[in-house]
Design a protein around this motif. Sequence first.
Motif, PDB file in Angstrom:
ATOM      1  N   LYS A 166      35.105  44.080  29.924  1.00 35.76           N
ATOM      2  CA  LYS A 166      36.435  44.201  29.313  1.00 35.76           C
ATOM      3  C   LYS A 166      37.552  44.428  30.314  1.00 35.76           C
ATOM      4  CE  LYS A 166      34.701  46.040  24.913  1.00 35.76           C
ATOM      5  NZ  LYS A 166      33.281  46.346  25.245  1.00 35.76           N
ATOM      6  N   ASN A 216      34.864  54.128  34.790  1.00 30.45           N
ATOM      7  CA  ASN A 216      36.150  53.457  35.017  1.00 30.45           C
ATOM      8  C   ASN A 216      36.984  54.221  36.030  1.00 30.45           C
ATOM      9  OD1 ASN A 216      35.536  51.628  32.967  1.00 30.45           O
ATOM     10  ND2 ASN A 216      36.538  52.882  31.390  1.00 30.45           N
ATOM     11  N   LYS A 236      35.438  49.712  39.200  1.00 24.97           N
ATOM     12  CA  LYS A 236      34.426  50.383  38.374  1.00 24.97           C
ATOM     13  C   LYS A 236      33.297  50.836  39.279  1.00 24.97           C
ATOM     14  CE  LYS A 236      35.424  47.913  34.105  1.00 24.97           C
ATOM     15  NZ  LYS A 236      35.753  49.010  33.178  1.00 24.97           N
TER      16      LYS A 236
HETATM   17  C1  LIG Z   1      35.974  51.850  30.391  1.00 28.41           C
HETATM   18  O1  LIG Z   1      36.782  50.709  30.224  1.00 28.41           O
HETATM   19  C2  LIG Z   1      36.280  49.798  29.268  1.00 28.41           C
HETATM   20  C3  LIG Z   1      37.188  48.586  29.294  1.00 28.41           C
HETATM   21  O2  LIG Z   1      38.502  48.925  29.147  1.00 28.41           O
HETATM   22  C4  LIG Z   1      36.219  50.468  27.908  1.00 28.41           C
HETATM   23  O3  LIG Z   1      35.703  49.566  26.963  1.00 28.41           O
HETATM   24  C5  LIG Z   1      35.316  51.689  28.008  1.00 28.41           C
HETATM   25  O4  LIG Z   1      35.303  52.366  26.784  1.00 28.41           O
HETATM   26  C6  LIG Z   1      35.818  52.610  29.106  1.00 28.41           C
HETATM   27  N1  LIG Z   1      34.855  53.684  29.279  1.00 28.41           N
HETATM   28  C7  LIG Z   1      35.193  54.956  29.227  1.00 28.41           C
HETATM   29  C8  LIG Z   1      34.096  55.933  29.434  1.00 28.41           C
HETATM   30  O5  LIG Z   1      36.342  55.324  29.025  1.00 28.41           O
END
Ligand SMILES: *[C@@H]1O[C@H](CO)[C@@H](O)[C@H](O)[C@H]1NC(C)=O
Length: 139
Positions: A97, A118, A107
């Motif tokens: 995503k 992230n 990442k």
């Molecule tokens: C990290 O980023 C992705 C893409 O934006 C998102 O779907 C995901 O929930 C995020 N993970 C966290 C732990 O915030």
Amino acid sequence: MKFFDIFFATHFFVLILSIRAHTPGTVTIDSLTFNKIVRNFDVVLAKFDDKYPYGEHQDQFKKFAESVANTKNLLLVEIPVTDYGEKENQQLATEFKVTKTDFPVYKLFLKGKYKPINYTGDKTEDGLKHFLSQHTSKE
Ligand SMILES: *[C@@H]1O[C@H](CO)[C@@H](O)[C@H](O)[C@H]1NC(C)=O
């Protein structure tokens, strides 16, 4: 007139040289090598980005890559994503995503964890270093 020809030719050349598809200290991967590489190292910091990144963020990343070049077990990977031509690595971009407007997107993949962490900090050498030490510090 000749002077200007040479001037422009030289600048054009320098511009081309400074825009590279590869950053020293990193490995460029794609959908086919992603699992082999990312899932086999302890710590992988991946950068999803344009194929020919340049500018302040890229300069900071270059410095960062140089400064962590000797860090064992840490691998920096670049994942070039294009939305033209062969649409390189669109599949990976979709899976994780990431969107072009956010490039560069960092990442952190830790061995044994499918989901990456992230990166939300400043896209600077110091920001990235701090992030790494937060997530990889060994007691
Ligand atoms: C990290 O980023 C992705 C893409 O934006 C998102 O779907 C995901 O929930 C995020 N993970 C966290 C732990 O915030």
